[in-house]
Design a protein around this motif. Structure first.
Motif, PDB file in Angstrom:
ATOM      1  N   ASP A  16       1.169  -1.252  -0.105  1.00  0.00           N
ATOM      2  CA  ASP A  16       0.023  -0.217   0.505  1.00  0.00           C
ATOM      3  C   ASP A  16       0.915   1.166  -0.190  1.00  0.00           C
ATOM      4  OD1 ASP A  16      -2.583  -1.380  -0.128  1.00  0.00           O
ATOM      5  OD2 ASP A  16      -2.500  -1.667   2.365  1.00  0.00           O
ATOM      6  N   GLU A  18       2.733   4.109   0.913  1.00  0.00           N
ATOM      7  CA  GLU A  18       3.255   5.164   2.358  1.00  0.00           C
ATOM      8  C   GLU A  18       2.692   7.127   1.500  1.00  0.00           C
ATOM      9  OE1 GLU A  18       6.613   3.858   4.258  1.00  0.00           O
ATOM     10  OE2 GLU A  18       6.112   1.934   2.768  1.00  0.00           O
ATOM     11  N   CYS A  29       4.252  10.750  -1.372  1.00  0.00           N
ATOM     12  CA  CYS A  29       4.021   9.386  -1.076  1.00  0.00           C
ATOM     13  C   CYS A  29       4.582   8.436  -1.562  1.00  0.00           C
ATOM     14  CB  CYS A  29       2.852   9.152  -2.284  1.00  0.00           C
ATOM     15  SG  CYS A  29       2.262   7.751  -2.019  1.00  0.00           S
ATOM     16  N   GLN A  66      -5.038   8.306  -1.626  1.00  0.00           N
ATOM     17  CA  GLN A  66      -6.142   8.154  -1.296  1.00  0.00           C
ATOM     18  C   GLN A  66      -6.631   6.309  -2.271  1.00  0.00           C
ATOM     19  OE1 GLN A  66      -8.022  11.324  -1.643  1.00  0.00           O
ATOM     20  NE2 GLN A  66     -10.040  10.543  -1.393  1.00  0.00           N
ATOM     21  N   TYR A  67      -5.972   6.871  -3.287  1.00  0.00           N
ATOM     22  CA  TYR A  67      -6.755   5.877  -4.060  1.00  0.00           C
ATOM     23  C   TYR A  67      -6.200   4.599  -4.496  1.00  0.00           C
ATOM     24  CZ  TYR A  67      -9.974   9.655  -4.583  1.00  0.00           C
ATOM     25  OH  TYR A  67     -11.126  11.127  -4.199  1.00  0.00           O
ATOM     26  N   LEU A  68      -5.336   4.272  -4.690  1.00  0.00           N
ATOM     27  CA  LEU A  68      -3.874   3.290  -5.249  1.00  0.00           C
ATOM     28  C   LEU A  68      -4.058   2.308  -3.631  1.00  0.00           C
ATOM     29  CD1 LEU A  68      -1.203   4.856  -6.489  1.00  0.00           C
ATOM     30  CD2 LEU A  68      -3.242   3.738  -8.150  1.00  0.00           C
ATOM     31  N   GLN A  69      -3.975   1.246  -3.679  1.00  0.00           N
ATOM     32  CA  GLN A  69      -3.394   0.138  -2.507  1.00  0.00           C
ATOM     33  C   GLN A  69      -3.099  -0.557  -3.597  1.00  0.00           C
ATOM     34  OE1 GLN A  69      -7.740  -1.143  -1.983  1.00  0.00           O
ATOM     35  NE2 GLN A  69      -7.906  -2.298  -4.235  1.00  0.00           N
ATOM     36  N   LYS A  70      -2.528  -1.947  -2.241  1.00  0.00           N
ATOM     37  CA  LYS A  70      -1.499  -3.084  -2.365  1.00  0.00           C
ATOM     38  C   LYS A  70      -1.433  -3.778  -4.038  1.00  0.00           C
ATOM     39  CE  LYS A  70       1.275  -6.599  -1.574  1.00  0.00           C
ATOM     40  NZ  LYS A  70       0.971  -7.922   0.070  1.00  0.00           N
ATOM     41  N   ARG A  72      -2.445  -2.454  -7.346  1.00  0.00           N
ATOM     42  CA  ARG A  72      -3.244  -1.818  -8.774  1.00  0.00           C
ATOM     43  C   ARG A  72      -2.184  -2.098  -9.453  1.00  0.00           C
ATOM     44  NH1 ARG A  72      -7.438   2.200  -8.612  1.00  0.00           N
ATOM     45  NH2 ARG A  72      -7.494   2.313 -10.701  1.00  0.00           N
ATOM     46  N   LYS A 109     -10.244  -0.991  -9.547  1.00  0.00           N
ATOM     47  CA  LYS A 109      -9.003  -1.161  -8.221  1.00  0.00           C
ATOM     48  C   LYS A 109     -10.603  -2.088  -7.878  1.00  0.00           C
ATOM     49  CE  LYS A 109     -12.216   3.142  -5.678  1.00  0.00           C
ATOM     50  NZ  LYS A 109     -12.233   3.560  -4.885  1.00  0.00           N
TER      51      LYS A 109
END
Length: 150
Positions: A16, A18, A29, A66-70, A72, A109
């Motif tokens: 995720d 940081e 980020c 805010q919008y990205l995650q592991k 993606r 997502k």
């Protein structure tokens, strides 16, 4: 600028994002992007993964956090640098780092198949050409904060 290595990296986030705040209040980020290719080793094809550390600044950093995650998939464009460091066993390793000028969110997502969207850039807006209405998504410099589709 002469001498700067430009990079375009397409890969998946290995963690995720940081978000960190600098002493002057600016946001950064940090993304870890994995790019996997096939390479022949000892007569067999194997996956070879290269990791890139990516730093994203300003408003674009906020959107990434805010919008990205592991997992993606992203496309990153920016300046490439190599940094040497010592690993826990004392071996010298090289880390590839990208100072992002642009981050494009690929895929969706929720796994739905939608066209890719770009995070708004913190760089000055470029003039946009006039276009007939279509279903084509807006370019990254045309998004208003309230219009983000994700």
């Amino acid at each position: 600028m002469a001498g700067m290595a430009q990079a375009t990296v397409v890969g998946n986030l290995g963690a995720d994002p940081e978000i960190k705040f600098m002493e002057d209040g600016k946001q950064v980020c940090r993304l870890r992007v994995a790019v996997t290719d096939k390479a022949k080793k000892d007569g067999t094809w194997q996956d070879v993964t290269q990791w890139f550390a990516v730093s994203v600044w300003g408003k674009q950093a906020e959107h990434c956090g805010q919008y990205l995650q592991k997992g993606r998939q992203v496309l990153v464009q920016g300046r490439l640098t190599a940094r040497e460091y010592q690993d826990k066993d004392g071996a010298t390793k090289t880390a590839l780092e990208v100072a992002a000028d642009k981050v494009v969110f690929l895929g969706a997502k929720d796994g739905a198949d939608r066209p890719p969207q770009a995070a708004p850039s913190s760089s000055p807006a470029r003039p946009s050409p006039k276009a007939a209405p279509s279903s084509t998504p807006k370019r990254d410099d045309q998004w208003e904060d309230e219009e983000l589709p994700f």
